[in-house]
Write an enzyme that holds these catalytic residues in place. Structure first.
Site, PDB file in Angstrom:
ATOM      1  N   TYR A 129       0.826  -1.210   0.000  1.00  0.00           N
ATOM      2  CA  TYR A 129       0.000   0.000   0.000  1.00  0.00           C
ATOM      3  C   TYR A 129       0.863   1.264   0.000  1.00  0.00           C
ATOM      4  CZ  TYR A 129      -4.678  -1.940   0.832  1.00  0.00           C
ATOM      5  OH  TYR A 129      -5.888  -2.558   0.709  1.00  0.00           O
ATOM      6  N   LYS A 157       2.425 -15.631   2.041  1.00  0.00           N
ATOM      7  CA  LYS A 157       2.609 -16.337   0.767  1.00  0.00           C
ATOM      8  C   LYS A 157       4.090 -16.706   0.684  1.00  0.00           C
ATOM      9  CE  LYS A 157       1.061 -17.870  -3.192  1.00  0.00           C
ATOM     10  NZ  LYS A 157       0.141 -19.035  -3.253  1.00  0.00           N
ATOM     11  N   ASP A 217      -3.790 -18.238  -0.028  1.00  0.00           N
ATOM     12  CA  ASP A 217      -4.822 -18.883  -0.861  1.00  0.00           C
ATOM     13  C   ASP A 217      -5.511 -19.991  -0.072  1.00  0.00           C
ATOM     14  OD1 ASP A 217      -2.359 -20.213  -0.893  1.00  0.00           O
ATOM     15  OD2 ASP A 217      -2.519 -20.868  -2.973  1.00  0.00           O
ATOM     16  N   ASP A 232      -6.611  -6.869   4.097  1.00  0.00           N
ATOM     17  CA  ASP A 232      -7.717  -6.175   3.418  1.00  0.00           C
ATOM     18  C   ASP A 232      -8.663  -7.199   2.792  1.00  0.00           C
ATOM     19  OD1 ASP A 232      -9.196  -4.079   2.149  1.00  0.00           O
ATOM     20  OD2 ASP A 232      -8.125  -4.539   0.294  1.00  0.00           O
ATOM     21  N   ASP A 248     -12.704  -8.722   4.277  1.00  0.00           N
ATOM     22  CA  ASP A 248     -13.979  -8.693   3.539  1.00  0.00           C
ATOM     23  C   ASP A 248     -14.595 -10.088   3.493  1.00  0.00           C
ATOM     24  OD1 ASP A 248     -13.746  -5.973   3.043  1.00  0.00           O
ATOM     25  OD2 ASP A 248     -14.267  -6.157   0.912  1.00  0.00           O
TER      26      ASP A 248
HETATM   27  C1  IPM Z   1     -10.413  -1.067   3.989  1.00  0.00           C
HETATM   28  C2  IPM Z   1     -10.630  -0.461   2.629  1.00  0.00           C
HETATM   29  C3  IPM Z   1      -9.444   0.425   2.269  1.00  0.00           C
HETATM   30  C4  IPM Z   1      -8.196  -0.422   2.275  1.00  0.00           C
HETATM   31  C5  IPM Z   1      -9.574   1.168   0.911  1.00  0.00           C
HETATM   32  C6  IPM Z   1     -10.856   1.971   0.838  1.00  0.00           C
HETATM   33  C7  IPM Z   1      -8.384   2.025   0.622  1.00  0.00           C
HETATM   34  O1  IPM Z   1     -10.850  -1.443   1.685  1.00  0.00           O
HETATM   35  O2  IPM Z   1     -10.262  -0.320   4.968  1.00  0.00           O
HETATM   36  O3  IPM Z   1     -10.410  -2.299   4.075  1.00  0.00           O
HETATM   37  O4  IPM Z   1      -7.879  -1.077   1.276  1.00  0.00           O
HETATM   38  O5  IPM Z   1      -7.529  -0.454   3.314  1.00  0.00           O
HETATM   39 MG    MG Z   2     -11.034  -3.381   2.499  1.00  0.00          MG
END
Ligand code: IPM
Ligand code: MG
Length: 380
Positions: free
Chosen positions: A155, A209, A241, A265, A269
């Protein structure tokens, strides 16, 4: 605190100053909910909270031409804690990278030095039917904590673009991003993960990884070296993975997941989806002990439902609970908010993101304020 705008100072109470960053889309709505909950806690637990709002994201760009104004950075760094809504939206998608709302999010994380991102993901039994997992797997629940490195790695690594000439003479555009970590960056987040595991089920999984990436091999070495300081914590290693797959097969087996910025990240999700809705997951981003933390729901700005009073405020309310715990040292208040959120789900309150087709449970459909009112009533 210099920027306090509301709230009264009373001598016998401690005063804590919170900066709110509503941001874009549903951000202002969910921040409004969390503020009501924080105010209720302040009364109940005898602290004085003062609030200031500062601009971030597309909203800040529209107002002053930059998604992260210096004034916002200064206010956040001077606060006791910062609570953010969400940033981003189609209106700002075409801007160059540094002016996009997402850059503001990365910028504020970096400016506040919050390298440790804690993302707890719980599959509440009340929401088993909302999880996409097979019912026998969902029935075993999930209660894990992702410790995501937040201010390093790909990042923030070196990146660029270059037009290059291939051996056959063709000219093509190329681009690169760099994943680079040093042992200090790995160690400080790993210690958070080990300590979190000590206070939980004493099981830490490093996700990397290492079969391909040199940086992952450094993570493994560093974590292996640290493990002797935490002998009661069982450590294992998974390639990312495989981890993505095991999360779906046996989410109940995970306790603490330690991982890099990008893998965290992605996996957070996935964990959010397993929990039933991305509208439920909070996060805390922490740095040095004497510095303010940054708290935010893990969901985005949901421009499609912005301004309609439909957004689920629970992820932001639960982020406020983390703020009470980690920045204001009010663990009882934090637990009370978490218990109230669970009670509201048990009672059948459901925002639109949680409405399950064919649910056997009687549900009460609520919007943002309805959900907030329900939490407030259980808090009392
Ligand atoms: C998160 C989001 C952010 C990230 C984006 C919006 C930059 O997806 O906080 O998980 O990737 O960290
Ligand atoms: Mg995110």
């Amino acid at each position: 605190m210099s920027n306090s705008s509301t709230g009264t100072k009373q001598n016998q109470r401690s005063t804590q100053h919170i900066v709110l960053l509503p941001g874009d889309g549903i951000g202002p709505e969910v921040i409004n909910s969390a503020r009501q909950v924080l105010q209720a806690c302040a009364q109940k637990y005898n602290v004085t909270l003062t609030f200031t709002e500062a601009a971030i994201g597309g909203a800040a760009y529209d107002r002053c031409g930059h998604p992260l104004p210096q004034a916002t950075v200064d206010q956040c760094c001077a606060a006791d804690a910062v609570l953010m809504g969400a940033v981003g939206g189609p209106a700002w998608d075409k801007l160059e990278r540094q002016l996009r709302p997402e850059s503001a999010l990365l910028g504020i994380r970096q400016a506040m030095g919050v390298y440790c991102n804690l993302r707890p993901a719980i599959l509440y039994p009340q929401l088993g039917a909302a999880s996409p997992l097979r019912s026998d797997v969902a029935a075993k629940g999930m209660d894990l904590l992702i410790c995501r490195e937040l201010t390093g790695g790909i990042y923030f690594g070196d990146r660029g673009r270059e037009t290059i000439k291939l051996p056959d003479g063709q000219t093509v555009e190329s681009a690169w991003d760099t994943e680079r970590y040093n042992t200090l960056e790995i160690e400080r987040i790993a210690r958070w993960a080990f300590k979190s595991a000590q206070a939980r089920r004493r099981h830490l999984t490093l996700v990397d990884k290492a079969n391909v990436l040199e940086s992952s091999r450094l993570w493994r070495e560093t974590v292996t070296n640290l493990a002797s300081d935490y002998p009661e914590v069982q450590v294992d290693f998974l390639y990312v993975d495989n981890a993505a797959m095991q999360l779906l097969r046996r989410p109940y087996d995970f306790d603490v997941i330690l991982t890099s910025n990008m893998f965290g990240d992605i996996l957070s999700d996935e964990a959010a989806e397993i929990s039933g809705s991305i509208g439920l997951l909070p996060s805390a981003s922490l740095g040095k002990a004497d510095r303010p933390g940054l708290y935010e729901p893990i969901h985005g700005s949901a421009p499609d439902i912005a301004g309609q009073g439909k957004a689920n405020p629970l992820a932001t309310i639960l982020s406020a609970a983390m703020l009470l715990r980690y920045s204001l040292n009010l663990p009882q208040a934090a637990a009370a908010v978490e218990t109230a959120c669970q009670a509201v789900l048990s009672a059948g309150y459901r925002s639109e993101d949680l409405q399950v087709v064919g649910s056997s449970q009687p549900v009460m459909k609520v919007g943002t304020q309805g959900m907030t009112d329900a939490v407030l009533s259980y808090l009392k």
